[in-house]
Design a protein around this motif. Sequence first.
Motif, short mmCIF file in Angstrom:
data_model
loop_
_atom_site.label_atom_id
_atom_site.label_comp_id
_atom_site.label_asym_id
_atom_site.label_seq_id
_atom_site.Cartn_x
_atom_site.Cartn_y
_atom_site.Cartn_z
N PRO A 60 0.81 -1.22 0.00
CA PRO A 60 0.00 0.00 0.00
C PRO A 60 0.84 1.26 0.00
O PRO A 60 0.45 2.27 -0.63
N ALA A 61 2.00 1.26 0.67
CA ALA A 61 2.87 2.45 0.70
C ALA A 61 3.41 2.74 -0.70
O ALA A 61 3.49 3.90 -1.12
N GLU A 62 3.80 1.70 -1.43
CA GLU A 62 4.29 1.89 -2.79
C GLU A 62 3.19 2.38 -3.73
O GLU A 62 3.43 3.23 -4.59
N CYS A 63 1.99 1.89 -3.54
CA CYS A 63 0.86 2.36 -4.36
C CYS A 63 0.56 3.82 -4.07
O CYS A 63 0.23 4.59 -4.98
N GLU A 64 0.66 4.21 -2.80
CA GLU A 64 0.42 5.61 -2.44
C GLU A 64 1.50 6.51 -3.02
O GLU A 64 1.21 7.63 -3.47
N ALA A 65 2.72 6.03 -3.05
CA ALA A 65 3.81 6.82 -3.64
C ALA A 65 3.59 7.02 -5.13
O ALA A 65 3.86 8.10 -5.68
N VAL A 66 3.05 6.01 -5.80
CA VAL A 66 2.76 6.14 -7.23
C VAL A 66 1.64 7.15 -7.44
O VAL A 66 1.67 7.96 -8.38
N GLN B 216 0.90 9.71 -5.55
CA GLN B 216 1.42 11.06 -5.31
C GLN B 216 2.31 11.53 -6.46
O GLN B 216 2.28 12.70 -6.85
N SER B 217 3.10 10.64 -7.01
CA SER B 217 3.98 11.02 -8.11
C SER B 217 3.19 11.35 -9.37
O SER B 217 3.63 12.14 -10.20
N ALA B 218 2.01 10.75 -9.51
CA ALA B 218 1.19 11.05 -10.68
C ALA B 218 0.66 12.46 -10.61
O ALA B 218 0.48 13.13 -11.64
N SER B 219 0.42 12.98 -9.39
CA SER B 219 -0.07 14.35 -9.26
C SER B 219 1.05 15.39 -9.27
O SER B 219 0.82 16.56 -9.56
N ASP B 220 2.27 14.95 -8.98
CA ASP B 220 3.42 15.86 -8.95
C ASP B 220 4.35 15.53 -10.12
O ASP B 220 4.94 14.46 -10.18
N ASP B 221 4.46 16.44 -11.07
CA ASP B 221 5.26 16.19 -12.27
C ASP B 221 6.75 16.14 -11.96
O ASP B 221 7.53 15.50 -12.66
N LYS C 68 7.82 12.59 -10.89
CA LYS C 68 7.29 11.52 -11.75
C LYS C 68 8.40 10.59 -12.20
O LYS C 68 8.22 9.38 -12.31
N ALA C 69 9.59 11.13 -12.48
CA ALA C 69 10.68 10.28 -12.95
C ALA C 69 11.24 9.42 -11.84
O ALA C 69 11.79 8.36 -12.08
N GLU C 70 11.14 9.88 -10.58
CA GLU C 70 11.70 9.13 -9.46
C GLU C 70 10.75 8.04 -8.96
O GLU C 70 11.18 7.19 -8.17
N ALA C 71 9.50 8.03 -9.36
CA ALA C 71 8.52 7.05 -8.89
C ALA C 71 8.83 5.67 -9.48
O ALA C 71 9.19 5.56 -10.66
N PRO C 72 8.70 4.60 -8.69
CA PRO C 72 8.96 3.25 -9.22
C PRO C 72 7.86 2.85 -10.20
O PRO C 72 6.67 3.10 -9.95
N PRO C 73 8.20 2.25 -11.33
CA PRO C 73 7.16 1.84 -12.29
C PRO C 73 6.38 0.65 -11.75
O PRO C 73 6.96 -0.35 -11.30
#
Length: 339
Positions: free
Chosen positions: A230-236, A238-243, A246-251
């Motif tokens: 769930p923490a990794e999903c939340e990080a994704v 948040q990264s989708a809303s912050d441009d 976005k590059a640092e977010a795990p795929p």
Amino acid sequence: MISKIKRTYSSKKGSFTRPSSSTLSSSLVSDKPSSPKRKRPLQEQSNLSAEDLHLPLKRAKTLSKSKENVKDGSKQKTLTQLHFCIDQTILRACPRCSLTYTKGAPDDESLHRTHCLRIQRGMEWGREEEKEMVKNGIVQVASGIRLKDGKKGRIIYFKADAGGRIGSKLTSLLETVNLTLSSPPLTPAILRESKAYLFLLPSSTTSSREKIAGCVIAQRISTAMAIASPAECEAVAQSASDDTSKAEAPPLILVDTSTGLFCHPTPLPTPLGISRLFVPYSYRRQGIARHLLSAAAETFIHGCPLYPKKGQVAFTQPTGDGNAVMMEWGGGGVRIYEE
């Protein structure tokens, strides 16, 4: 003048005298002359036409046909008047089995009745299938398994590409499961690498038959993907809303939008895959799915039990209910694989 008549017969045996010609002529004279019955001459008979001879037969056939028409008219099927209703849709969704079908279509309604009955009560396992246990290599994993409601059942497994009555029974069962899960049919190549696990409960009506209260199809696989936390999903999210980040977010790979299930794209070695899991509505919430999954993990590879918490078992894309079972039984270690 009265002529004398000479007797030409006698009451004594053997006294018979042939009459003379004069006597014969006088003996034919009587007070009531009778003329012999004359037959119709052959020429007169031949003058009758064929229509006159067959007239009674034609009349009988006409009467029989009229009676048949009357009977057919009395047995005429009752017709149903259909009306177009533009305001309402003809598609219906059953609240019991969740199947959407076309109301008024005989094929759809027949399919829904059969499917809904199987979904609620399950299919039967009888003596016909028991006779082929040795032929198809059926193995009983455990017996006397107690459920939450107090009932006891048993678990068996066999090759998913079995033939005969058992193969026909499994084919019908998989058709119901695929229709319920909206899944494509399993290919022959997948069935050759799979085993079918069934949970059987004694029937309440017939002692010689059992109910199929659950089914699991276990498949031999090589790799699967780990489920994101769930923490990794939340990080994704948040990264989708912050441009900027976005590059640092795990795929991650989105598996199910309704449950928010994400997976890591890196394939990991995994020996066992669960391609199908199904329990009829009447037998849910009794622990049947957990017993079937544990039996598959312990016996799929002979002499080598597998542990879901260590990431040795994977599921295909699960539904909402399947995801809950997967998380509860696997303790968060179950993976996802592509069928």
